[in-house]
Enzyme design. Sequence first.
Site: not given
Length: 324
Positions: A12, A72
């Site tokens: 991320k 994520t």
Amino acid sequence: MTNGKRTMLYGKGDVFVYRTYVPNIKGLRQIPESSFNERDNTIFGFNCQIALKGDAFLTSFTEGDNSLVVATDSMKNFIQYEMANFQGNTAESFIKFICNRFLDKYAHVDAVELTANEMPFEHVLVPTGTGHDKSHLVYKKSRNEYATTTIEVVRTGTGNKVVKHTSGIRDVHLIKVSGSSFYGFIRDQYTTLPEAFDRPLFIYLDFDWEYENIEDASGANPEKYVASEQIADIANTVFHELDNKSIQQLIYKIGLRILDRFPQLKNIQFKTNNRTWETVVEEIPNAKGSVYQEPRPPYGFQGFEVTQADLKAEKEKEAAEAIQ
Ligand SMILES: O=c1[nH]c(=O)c2[nH]c(=O)[nH]c2[nH]1
């Protein structure tokens, strides 16, 4: 082990996290080039990027099997919620803390790579009655430049191991209005650039440095910790002092000074751009100065690493010259 056969990671970016009232870091080694002696951590904020690696993720790519996938979105939450459990006071120790926590929580993850880019804030100045002083309530996001740090922690048979740890600064933009030259370069049928004996040198600098002993990056021993503000102040000072012949020479000298002040650093790496203004009016009648415009593309760049071996060689050269 990480998958050595192919690139395989996911993660991320743009994970923003802010915590207020983290203890300041103080007790830094003092150097002549900088008055910086304490980092105010009242706002401890970062834009993070996290990536996970591990053979266990192969089937998520090849078969769409999500059974071992940490979403994520959960990585973002992990960073933000665990910020509250962080006990240190540097970005470097924060990213290490998160990586270790991640590896401890998810046994199938082989390695975590995390970068934190500082979200820089400064005190505003407010009246005190007799003058002006820093507000401890209002801050402004104002600096162009920001600190950055990256770590990779890998699971091994004997515990987690830090395999990469760098600290740096991005987007330092400096202009020296007088005292820079660039001459003596190759002149041939491709050369149109005139020699410059006093140019307004505008440079963009990115720095990265590595510690000899990765533990020193944590800030647990502030005497061994190097603040990015101190690195920037050394660059400012060397640029101010040196009648430079080129950006190449300038960054070498900045690198030597940094490594001399901070022997705990192994190396310093530069990425620089030449953004020198173009002259529009060279001489203004009856006035000092010239008129310039922004440089047109393209721009020049340099990349260079200075190591402790370079500093040692320079010192030996100086000592040999002093004897003669
Ligand atoms: O400092 C400089 N280094 C170069 O290599 C270069 N080349 C150029 O055109 N201008 C500059 N300036």
